[in-house]
Design a protein around this motif. Structure first.
Motif, PDB file in Angstrom:
ATOM      1  N   PRO A  60       0.827  -1.207   0.000  1.00  6.15           N
ATOM      2  CA  PRO A  60       0.000   0.000   0.000  1.00  6.15           C
ATOM      3  C   PRO A  60       0.861   1.257   0.000  1.00  6.15           C
ATOM      4  O   PRO A  60       1.921   1.276   0.642  1.00  6.15           O
ATOM      5  CB  PRO A  60      -0.810  -0.112   1.297  1.00  6.15           C
ATOM      6  N   VAL A  61       0.423   2.243  -0.733  1.00 10.55           N
ATOM      7  CA  VAL A  61       1.188   3.485  -0.786  1.00 10.55           C
ATOM      8  C   VAL A  61       1.163   4.133   0.606  1.00 10.55           C
ATOM      9  O   VAL A  61       0.112   4.197   1.237  1.00 10.55           O
ATOM     10  CB  VAL A  61       0.645   4.414  -1.908  1.00 10.55           C
ATOM     11  N   PRO A  62       2.326   4.555   1.134  1.00  7.88           N
ATOM     12  CA  PRO A  62       2.337   5.091   2.505  1.00  7.88           C
ATOM     13  C   PRO A  62       1.471   6.342   2.646  1.00  7.88           C
ATOM     14  O   PRO A  62       1.473   7.202   1.761  1.00  7.88           O
ATOM     15  CB  PRO A  62       3.812   5.431   2.732  1.00  7.88           C
ATOM     16  N   ALA A  63       0.782   6.408   3.780  1.00 14.96           N
ATOM     17  CA  ALA A  63      -0.143   7.534   4.001  1.00 14.96           C
ATOM     18  C   ALA A  63       0.601   8.860   4.023  1.00 14.96           C
ATOM     19  O   ALA A  63       0.105   9.860   3.489  1.00 14.96           O
ATOM     20  CB  ALA A  63      -0.899   7.320   5.310  1.00 14.96           C
ATOM     21  N   ARG A  68       1.836  14.206   1.948  1.00 17.33           N
ATOM     22  CA  ARG A  68       2.854  15.177   1.502  1.00 17.33           C
ATOM     23  C   ARG A  68       2.502  15.698   0.106  1.00 17.33           C
ATOM     24  O   ARG A  68       2.549  16.901  -0.152  1.00 17.33           O
ATOM     25  CB  ARG A  68       4.227  14.505   1.460  1.00 17.33           C
ATOM     26  N   ALA A  69       2.142  14.771  -0.781  1.00 13.13           N
ATOM     27  CA  ALA A  69       1.797  15.151  -2.155  1.00 13.13           C
ATOM     28  C   ALA A  69       0.561  16.049  -2.168  1.00 13.13           C
ATOM     29  O   ALA A  69       0.499  17.044  -2.890  1.00 13.13           O
ATOM     30  CB  ALA A  69       1.554  13.902  -2.995  1.00 13.13           C
ATOM     31  N   VAL A  70      -0.418  15.679  -1.342  1.00 12.34           N
ATOM     32  CA  VAL A  70      -1.663  16.462  -1.274  1.00 12.34           C
ATOM     33  C   VAL A  70      -1.366  17.878  -0.779  1.00 12.34           C
ATOM     34  O   VAL A  70      -1.855  18.862  -1.347  1.00 12.34           O
ATOM     35  CB  VAL A  70      -2.687  15.750  -0.356  1.00 12.34           C
ATOM     36  N   ARG A  71      -0.519  17.986   0.270  1.00 14.75           N
ATOM     37  CA  ARG A  71      -0.173  19.316   0.810  1.00 14.75           C
ATOM     38  C   ARG A  71       0.547  20.152  -0.250  1.00 14.75           C
ATOM     39  O   ARG A  71       0.293  21.340  -0.405  1.00 14.75           O
ATOM     40  CB  ARG A  71       0.721  19.153   2.038  1.00 14.75           C
ATOM     41  N   CYS A  72       1.422  19.475  -0.988  1.00 15.66           N
ATOM     42  CA  CYS A  72       2.187  20.150  -2.030  1.00 15.66           C
ATOM     43  C   CYS A  72       1.250  20.748  -3.082  1.00 15.66           C
ATOM     44  O   CYS A  72       1.369  21.915  -3.451  1.00 15.66           O
ATOM     45  CB  CYS A  72       3.082  19.095  -2.679  1.00 15.66           C
ATOM     46  N   VAL A  73       0.311  19.929  -3.542  1.00 18.18           N
ATOM     47  CA  VAL A  73      -0.644  20.384  -4.562  1.00 18.18           C
ATOM     48  C   VAL A  73      -1.527  21.489  -3.991  1.00 18.18           C
ATOM     49  O   VAL A  73      -1.794  22.501  -4.652  1.00 18.18           O
ATOM     50  CB  VAL A  73      -1.507  19.194  -5.050  1.00 18.18           C
TER      51      VAL A  73
ATOM     52  N   ARG B  14     -10.542  20.120   6.282  1.00 15.52           N
ATOM     53  CA  ARG B  14     -10.290  19.403   5.024  1.00 15.52           C
ATOM     54  C   ARG B  14      -9.103  18.439   5.131  1.00 15.52           C
ATOM     55  O   ARG B  14      -9.217  17.269   4.775  1.00 15.52           O
ATOM     56  CB  ARG B  14     -10.054  20.422   3.916  1.00 15.52           C
ATOM     57  N   GLU B  15      -8.000  18.928   5.648  1.00 18.31           N
ATOM     58  CA  GLU B  15      -6.793  18.095   5.650  1.00 18.31           C
ATOM     59  C   GLU B  15      -6.903  16.931   6.644  1.00 18.31           C
ATOM     60  O   GLU B  15      -6.577  15.787   6.326  1.00 18.31           O
ATOM     61  CB  GLU B  15      -5.563  18.949   5.943  1.00 18.31           C
ATOM     62  N   GLU B  16      -7.386  17.247   7.812  1.00 15.98           N
ATOM     63  CA  GLU B  16      -7.508  16.211   8.852  1.00 15.98           C
ATOM     64  C   GLU B  16      -8.532  15.147   8.423  1.00 15.98           C
ATOM     65  O   GLU B  16      -8.310  13.950   8.569  1.00 15.98           O
ATOM     66  CB  GLU B  16      -7.917  16.881  10.170  1.00 15.98           C
ATOM     67  N   GLY B  17      -9.646  15.615   7.862  1.00 10.56           N
ATOM     68  CA  GLY B  17     -10.676  14.689   7.381  1.00 10.56           C
ATOM     69  C   GLY B  17     -10.165  13.839   6.232  1.00 10.56           C
ATOM     70  O   GLY B  17     -10.438  12.634   6.158  1.00 10.56           O
ATOM     71  N   PHE B  18      -9.384  14.477   5.356  1.00 11.20           N
ATOM     72  CA  PHE B  18      -8.874  13.736   4.205  1.00 11.20           C
ATOM     73  C   PHE B  18      -7.885  12.655   4.651  1.00 11.20           C
ATOM     74  O   PHE B  18      -7.803  11.593   4.037  1.00 11.20           O
ATOM     75  CB  PHE B  18      -8.218  14.700   3.213  1.00 11.20           C
ATOM     76  N   ILE B  52      -4.618  12.620  -4.896  1.00 10.52           N
ATOM     77  CA  ILE B  52      -4.568  14.062  -5.190  1.00 10.52           C
ATOM     78  C   ILE B  52      -5.864  14.473  -5.893  1.00 10.52           C
ATOM     79  O   ILE B  52      -6.474  15.481  -5.548  1.00 10.52           O
ATOM     80  CB  ILE B  52      -3.329  14.408  -6.047  1.00 10.52           C
ATOM     81  N   LYS B  53      -6.287  13.649  -6.858  1.00  8.15           N
ATOM     82  CA  LYS B  53      -7.548  13.948  -7.565  1.00  8.15           C
ATOM     83  C   LYS B  53      -8.708  13.964  -6.578  1.00  8.15           C
ATOM     84  O   LYS B  53      -9.590  14.828  -6.644  1.00  8.15           O
ATOM     85  CB  LYS B  53      -7.807  12.909  -8.659  1.00  8.15           C
TER      86      LYS B  53
END
Lengths: 146, 182
Positions: A60-63, A68-73, B14-18, B52-53
């Motif tokens: 599984p891809v590490p959380a 990190r990627a999500v924060r970056c975007v 948003r971030e914590e929930g995600f 990300i999507k």
């Protein structure tokens, strides 16, 4: 029951879909007699086992990598949004104000230019004195009135 | 944690929930991506893109379908896009190098698994998607239809054809293994 129908019912049953009990009994009875359909039903189960074995292991891809990627975007989008706001406030709004002022100036000049010349001014332009011009203007008004 | 709670937490923070959504779904999304992509690094990249999507689109989720179905739909589309891009990049249509196992390999568990994966990768992508969603993810016909935006009848017929093709590819492995139970 024919093979096509039996295969459909046996597939649905093997896939955990709801099937009519009576149809299932008939399909099973058919498969007991029909080698092809019997084998078909067995193959579904064999394939399932083989596929389960083949795909049983995955990492599984590490959380934290995802976050990190999500924060970056997310930060990149916020920065882009701030940049858009800066463009609106620093460039677009001043340009719109300047354009509006310019448009108003041009409009007012054109309005002044098409103002009709007053009768008194007309007589003055023809070389009459101001007294004569006023007199002639009144006389013209009176004659129009009559 | 159930999906409703996750969505509420995303609305609140948003971030914590995600993060909660990632914890719940990363295994399933990773497995799905691995099933499509085969290569672990590629699968991880695609799985990361999927999240990300999801992060960018979660605000638009209207609860018209279940959250899991919506996530699967995005994940399957991401995998199919990645496969198309890979195919274009490599000019390498589906993997034709690894052929189904011959009898020599039948005893080797790892080689059998490889043969099965190769066989699935030889399927057209639409067939591959239904096989993965049914056999690996265990989704119902109805879910698969929703995920792939097609009719249940289409799912059933693709599944039937895909199994027929797999049967041909895996004939040496399946022969002599008929289960006696219907």
């Amino acid at each position: 029951m024919n093979c096509k129908k039996a295969k459909t019912i046996l597939s649905r049953h093997a896939d955990g879909e709801r099937v009519d009990d009576r149809a299932l009994v008939l399909a099973r009875a058919h498969a007991e007699e029909c080698a092809e359909c019997f084998r078909f039903a067995g193959d579904i189960r064999n394939m399932r086992v083989r596929i389960g074995d083949a795909y049983g292991h995955y990492a599984p891809v590490p959380a934290d990598r995802i976050m990190r990627a999500v924060r970056c975007v997310s930060e990149a989008r916020e920065e882009a949004s701030r940049r858009r706001e800066r463009i609106v406030f620093n460039d677009i709004i001043p340009a719109m104000v300047a354009t509006t002022i310019l448009a108003l100036v041009i409009l007012s000049v054109n309005v002044l230019r098409v103002q009709p010349v007053s009768p008194v001014k007309g007589y003055l332009l023809q070389g009459f004195t101001s007294g004569e011009a006023i007199y002639l203007s009144h006389a013209a008004d009176n004659s129009h009135g009559e | 944690m159930d999906d409703t709670t996750i969505l509420e937490r995303i609305r609140a923070d948003r971030e914590e929930g995600f993060n909660a959504l990632v914890e719940k779904y990363r295994d399933r999304v990773s497995r799905l991506c691995m099933s499509f992509m085969r290569d672990e690094d590629e699968a991880m990249d695609v799985a990361q893109d999927v999240f990300i999507k999801l992060y960018l689109k979660i605000g638009a989720f209207r609860k018209e379908s279940r959250l899991s179905t919506w996530i699967y739909r995005i994940a399957v589309n991401a995998c199919l896009d990645a496969l198309r891009a890979k195919k274009k990049r490599d000019c390498d249509s589906l993997d034709n190098t690894a052929m189904p196992a011959d009898n020599r390999a039948a005893g080797d568990r790892r080689e059998i698994a490889e043969a099965v994966r190769s066989a699935i990768n030889r399927l057209p992508v639409n067939y591959r998607a239904v096989i993965i969603l049914k056999e690996i993810e265990g989704r119902s016909y109805r879910d698969i239809a929703e995920i792939l935006a097609c009719r249940i009848g289409t799912v059933e017929s693709r599944l039937f054809r895909a199994r027929g093709m797999l049967r041909k590819f895996l004939e040496p492995l399946l022969d002599g293994e008929v289960i006696d139970e219907l």
